[in-house]
Design a protein around this motif. Structure first.
Motif, short mmCIF file in Angstrom:
data_model
loop_
_atom_site.label_atom_id
_atom_site.label_comp_id
_atom_site.label_asym_id
_atom_site.label_seq_id
_atom_site.Cartn_x
_atom_site.Cartn_y
_atom_site.Cartn_z
N THR A 2 0.81 -1.21 0.00
CA THR A 2 0.00 0.00 0.00
C THR A 2 0.85 1.26 0.00
O THR A 2 0.44 2.29 -0.50
CB THR A 2 -0.92 0.02 1.24
N ASP A 3 2.06 1.15 0.55
CA ASP A 3 2.88 2.36 0.64
C ASP A 3 3.83 2.49 -0.55
O ASP A 3 4.82 3.19 -0.48
CB ASP A 3 3.65 2.39 1.96
N TRP A 4 3.52 1.80 -1.61
CA TRP A 4 4.36 1.88 -2.79
C TRP A 4 4.29 3.26 -3.45
O TRP A 4 3.23 3.84 -3.61
CB TRP A 4 3.93 0.82 -3.81
N VAL A 126 2.19 6.85 -14.14
CA VAL A 126 3.02 5.73 -13.69
C VAL A 126 2.39 5.06 -12.47
O VAL A 126 2.41 3.84 -12.34
CB VAL A 126 4.46 6.20 -13.39
N ARG A 127 1.81 5.89 -11.61
CA ARG A 127 1.14 5.32 -10.43
C ARG A 127 0.02 4.39 -10.87
O ARG A 127 -0.16 3.31 -10.32
CB ARG A 127 0.57 6.46 -9.58
N LYS A 128 -0.68 4.79 -11.91
CA LYS A 128 -1.77 3.98 -12.42
C LYS A 128 -1.25 2.66 -13.02
O LYS A 128 -1.86 1.61 -12.87
CB LYS A 128 -2.54 4.77 -13.49
N ALA A 129 -0.10 2.75 -13.68
CA ALA A 129 0.47 1.55 -14.29
C ALA A 129 0.98 0.57 -13.24
O ALA A 129 1.14 -0.62 -13.51
CB ALA A 129 1.58 1.93 -15.26
N GLY A 130 1.26 1.06 -12.05
CA GLY A 130 1.71 0.18 -10.96
C GLY A 130 3.18 -0.12 -11.01
O GLY A 130 3.90 0.37 -11.89
N PRO A 131 3.66 -0.92 -10.06
CA PRO A 131 5.09 -1.22 -10.02
C PRO A 131 5.52 -1.97 -11.28
O PRO A 131 4.82 -2.88 -11.72
CB PRO A 131 5.24 -2.14 -8.80
#
Lengths: 143, 316
Positions: A2-4, A126-131
């Motif tokens: 969650t804290d990514w 980028v946040r939407k694309a995820g790690p």
């Protein structure tokens, strides 16, 4: 996780976008702190190897920014870069990198607001694309 | 094909004995059936070993960069386009070259023939118009040539050499209305995850032998990016990530220079369709910059030039 927080490597051209970032700072404009800036002499200096290396070393996104076409300090560096990036971007997407990971922009050293805005946009995408997992080497599992 | 062989031998003999060139680059019969090998002839008494049939898929332009001597070279359509690329990139001078143009009917895909022979080993190959006769220890088979063309030859639209000093056969009609990119479009229609998986599976068997690089006429850098170690841009293991980086950068490196000669795919020992990467580049360059590689020495390669109004929709 969650804290990514997304890690983004930004290649900024010395003459325009880096100046834009500087001005954004001096003007106290707010934008997310997920960006790691690498200053390059010209957007034409950015080799696809750099971008892949960033991904390989754990970047979740890459952002390349340079002078507006016609404003290049080296007259035409960004015009060559534009063709390079077009093909690179297409090949990246073609081979399966999500569209939200790789960003390009033209930002002059006077466009601090555009810099902050684009930074927010890039981070959000980028946040939407995820790690990013694709280019990270999997560690061997040892029993 | 006999006729080509005769013509090539005759021309080689003439050029060598008149001291017009120092070396003739052509093919000779390979030690294994369906595999002809490159052959450099330096004296007129060896010209009878030169040979030509549909197993001359290797791109001979690979032997040109930085040669100091005068060279005669047998060139198919794709070879001649790669010669143009070499000329543009100053790898050799036109004055050094004597190009024996070989209008091409397409080269045979050895791998597909061997698959269909199902383990039987052909020892001799003979070609008569449109047919390939394969003879082994206790079998004989005649196949249709057109069914076993290399994939890139089947969709080739430049079979005739674009530059030559002399032809070794009559010009052939070019294929028309060829759809060159059905496979690229198939991948383009997928969602990113599927595409990633598609390419992952495509390159999974790669053993990183670099045969594709070595067979490629464009790969003449003094130090290849895969061999650089400080900084090391590409991991050297057969980890998927490293293999992916290699194939990606290899494809990108030949963008705007690749003539789709198929040498890479032909050379791959595990049969990876590496052209899937390069064809996307070729398609984009054709669509975006209206450039086809290796057709003229007057036009700069697409990545060495620009136009004010180049597309940039993806740039913020």
């Amino acid at each position: 996780m969650t804290d990514w927080e997304p890690k983004i490597v930004a290649f900024l051209c010395n003459w325009c976008s880096y100046g834009g970032a500087d001005l954004a700072g001096v003007s106290r404009l707010q934008y997310p702190a997920n960006i790691r800036v690498i200053r390059v002499p010209c957007s034409g200096r950015v080799n696809p190897k750099f971008i892949l290396a960033a991904f390989r070393h754990g970047a979740d996104g890459v952002w390349v920014s340079g002078c507006h076409p016609g404003d290049c300090h080296y007259i035409e560096g960004n015009l060559y870069a534009r063709r390079k990036f077009t093909l690179l971007n297409n090949l990246m997407e073609h081979t399966g990198i999500e569209p939200g990971r790789l960003h390009f922009s033209w930002i002059s050293s006077a466009e601090a607001t555009k810099f902050a805005e684009t930074a927010r946009e890039v981070v959000a995408a980028v946040r939407k694309a995820g790690p990013a997992q694709h280019f990270i080497k999997k560690q061997a599992e040892v029993a | 094909m006999r006729a080509y062989t005769e013509k090539i031998r005759e021309a080689a003999k003439r050029l060598l004995s008149e001291d017009r060139v120092d070396v003739v680059i052509g093919f000779r019969k390979g030690t294994v059936a369906l595999m002809n090998e490159p052959f450099l002839v330096k004296s007129a008494d060896q010209v009878d070993r030169l040979y030509w049939d549909s197993n001359c898929g290797i791109n001979l332009a690979n032997y040109l960069p930085k040669r100091p001597d005068r060279v005669a070279i047998v060139a198919k359509g794709c070879d001649s386009r790669n010669i143009v690329v070499h000329l543009l990139e100053n790898q050799i001078k036109r004055e050094q070259l004597y190009i024996l143009g070989a209008p091409c009917h397409g080269m045979i895909d050895r791998r597909r023939i061997l698959t269909d022979l199902n383990g039987k080993e052909p020892l001799q190959v003979e070609e008569t118009d449109g047919k390939v006769k394969l003879t082994g220890r206790d079998f004989e088979e005649t196949l249709d040539r057109s069914e076993y063309l290399q994939e890139n030859c089947a969709i080739c639209i430049h079979r005739n050499p674009v530059v030559y000093d002399e032809l070794v056969g009559d010009l052939v009609p070019e294929q028309e209305n060829v759809d060159r990119y059905p496979d690229v479009r198939k991948v383009e229609a997928m969602i990113p995850e599927e595409r990633w998986k598609y390419f992952d599976e495509l390159i999974a068997p790669c053993i990183r032998c670099y045969a594709c690089r070595n067979a490629c006429p464009l790969c003449y850098c003094p130090t290849c990016f895969v061999d650089e170690s400080r900084p090391q841009w590409v991991g050297k293991s057969i980890d998927r990530t490293d293999t992916r980086t290699f194939h990606f950068l290899r494809a990108y490196h030949v963008a705007g220079r690749c003539t789709d000669c198929g040498a890479c795919e032909r050379a791959c020992p595990v049969g990876i369709k590496v052209r899937q990467f390069t064809k996307k580049m070729e398609k984009d360059i054709k669509e975006l910059y209206a450039y086809e590689v290796g057709l003229s020495t007057d036009e700069r390669p697409p990545l060495d030039t620009y136009r004010p109004g180049d597309p940039e929709a993806f740039i913020k």
